[in-house]
Design an enzyme around this catalytic site. Structure first.
Site: not given
Length: 564
Positions: A32, A34, A36, A40, A210, A264
């Site tokens: 991360d 930033n 939060d 990201d 997926d 998958e």
């Protein structure tokens, strides 16, 4: 990409994706930038040199699309937008450019069995029975005041939800916020292919698809027979048109790009896998087969496993691929517990040794290896205690179905799910020994494993004996040794309860991989008249074996690769 160094007698074709080593990034938990508390895309860009040093050359990015996050990004609202928590399309493009600079490729998730109920297609579809998008999803009338059939959802409860707007039910194999698409509608397929082209034109090198076998539904959607209710995936994965749709996808999109595709394959047996991956059929390059990682699972329950069972699965999967097909090799991902806690020994005494042993096994199969983020550090399962510790929609659905309903005790459920939960793999990446493992300066979206003080990247990168640096050596050895990529696999001692010993053979190159799966010292006599020539790599036991040796003194959790 590594050069094709393999001999001309390699079965099948040499392909960059066979020689690649893939690293799965779960962006929410990776890095991360930033504050939060959510990882990201800029966080991935920031760590590309770490991954380059490790030696991986393909990154698989778990879903990064705009999503309300009912299922951590596997419920997609807009396939052409980046999830705002992860950044912007400009961030994506910069990340892509930085990967290319480092000669790394990117594959992304293709989640097209279902969308989010907030996707514009579904917003339109539920408005009325005659809406142009109605047939993008699977709508049915109820049956005797109940759901149209007895299909269960993988996340608990029925796979049908009544929509008051039109009084009909829609099908959702997963969460009720994940309505299944109707692939029998050619417009759905055309729109999906357009989305694929959009990302391929941006420079991605392929897709992890997926639950892709689920896209073709059973004609008429009859009730599942009682025997299939506990494992509906075997019915869901065997719809009549799945191969037709994948061949169309290949013809329309994939054949026009230099791609890598991995499906998958939940609900697909090793025997059925060949139909998906046979290069003559032009469907997918490879599948994730779950027989190994689910070896000791009965739903959410943890069961026992033995080494001969594990070895038999490797042989079965390898045989199923045949000479021309290709497999994946993985021991964990975002949907499974941590490899070292699952198949190794995550106690402080044996964690590193067993993590190296498992890495050796995973990296030396006739398959493309997929490393899940943190496994290169030997990250472990989280010490879950209460139901409130879990974020996972699957766990919360099962808690309702089994505990609140009174079917099982809270203690029994928690004792099992602590070992099987997907949240074990989703705790944030452990970068250093600072607060929150250096993952974020804010409050992490999911608690960081408290063992980050001992287990983190910065303590391992410059330690020659670390799990991280052992992975580096394995990746280098594999890239330089065609027999460890393309060679024939043979388990030479399948009934042994303690040792996994197998050979990889290509022309006159022959290697022996030997792994002690116990915390005892063992004397091991090589079967089949095998003699050691030289050591190629050892996991750090410090034991040397003389040329011509036929007996080995194996240290606890020792893993060694020998040239024969």
């Amino acid at each position: 990409m590594p050069k094709n160094t393999a001999a001309q007698s390699v079965p099948g074709e040499n392909k960059w994706w066979k020689e690649a080593v893939v690293y799965q990034v779960y962006p929410r938990s990776f890095n991360d930038t930033n504050g939060d508390g959510i990882g990201d895309l800029n966080g991935i860009t920031e760590k590309l040199d770490y991954l380059k040093t490790l030696g991986v050359n393909v990154i698989w990015l778990s879903p990064h699309f705009d999503s309300p996050n009912a299922d951590n990004g596997y419920d997609i609202r807009d396939y052409r937008k980046v999830m705002k928590e992860f950044g912007t399309m400009a961030d994506f493009d910069r990340m892509m450019a930085e990967m290319k600079k480092r000669h790394m490729r990117l594959i992304i998730d293709l989640v097209v069995n279902h969308t989010s109920d907030e996707n514009q297609w579904f917003v339109e579809s539920r408005k009325s029975k005659d809406n142009p998008y109605r047939d993008f999803y699977i709508w049915r009338n109820g049956h005797n005041g109940k759901a149209p059939n007895n299909y269960p959802s993988f996340f608990g409860g029925s796979a049908w939800k009544l929509d008051p707007q039109t009084g009909q039910y829609y099908l959702h194999y997963f969460a009720s916020k994940q309505p299944d698409l109707n692939w029998d509608n050619p417009k759905v397929r055309t729109d999906v292919y357009d989305i694929m082209r959009f990302w391929l034109d941006k420079g991605v090198s392929g897709f992890r698809m997926d639950v892709i076998p689920f896209i073709s539904k059973q004609p008429g959607l009859p009730d599942l027979p009682p025997a299939a209710l506990s494992h509906p995936e075997f019915v869901f994965a065997n719809g009549p048109y799945v191969h037709q749709y994948l061949q169309e996808m290949n013809r329309e999109v994939l054949s026009h790009y230099d791609t890598m595709t991995v499906g998958e394959a939940f609900g697909v047996t090793p025997e059925q896998a060949k139909t998906f991956t046979d290069p003559q059929r032009h469907e997918l390059n490879m599948l994730f087969n779950f027989d190994l990682v689910r070896l000791d699972r009965d739903g959410w329950r943890k069961t026992d496993w033995t080494l001969p069972q594990l070895k038999a699965i490797y042989t079965k999967i390898d045989n199923a691929a045949g000479d021309d097909g290709w497999n994946t090799s993985f021991l964990s991902n975002h949907d499974n517990p941590r490899a070292v806690s699952h198949f190794g020994d995550d106690s402080p005494l044996w964690r590193e040794a067993s993590a190296k042993a498992l890495a050796t096994m995973m990296m030396t199969q006739r398959a493309t290896p997929f490393i899940y983020q943190g496994d290169e550090l030997g990250m472990t399962n989280y010490p879950f205690r209460r139901i409130e510790d879990y974020e996972d929609v699957e766990v919360r659905g099962q808690w309702k179905d089994f505990v609140i309903s009174g079917k099982v005790s809270a203690q029994e459920y928690l004792q099992n799910v602590r070992q099987t939960s997907r949240d074990n793999a989703r705790t944030p990446m452990q970068w250093n020994s600072q607060a929150n493992g250096g993952f974020t300066t804010g409050k992490p979206w999911l608690a960081v494993n408290p063992d980050y003080v001992q287990i983190n990247a910065s303590s391992q990168e410059h330690n020659p004996d670390s799990v991280y640096n052992y992975y580096r050596h394995l990746i280098t050895l594999r890239s330089q040794t065609p027999a460890l990529i393309y060679g024939k696999f043979k388990d030479i001692d399948p009934a042994n309860d303690n040792v996994f010993a197998y050979t990889r053979t290509l022309d006159d190159q022959r290697y022996l991989v030997i792994i002690n799966f116990t915390k005892q010292q063992l004397k091991y006599s090589l079967p089949e008249g095998i003699k050691i020539n030289r050591l190629a790599l050892d996991s750090g036991s410090g034991h040397t074996t003389k040329e011509g040796a036929t007996q080995l003194d194996l240290q606890p959790w020792q893993a060694s690769i020998y040239r024969l």
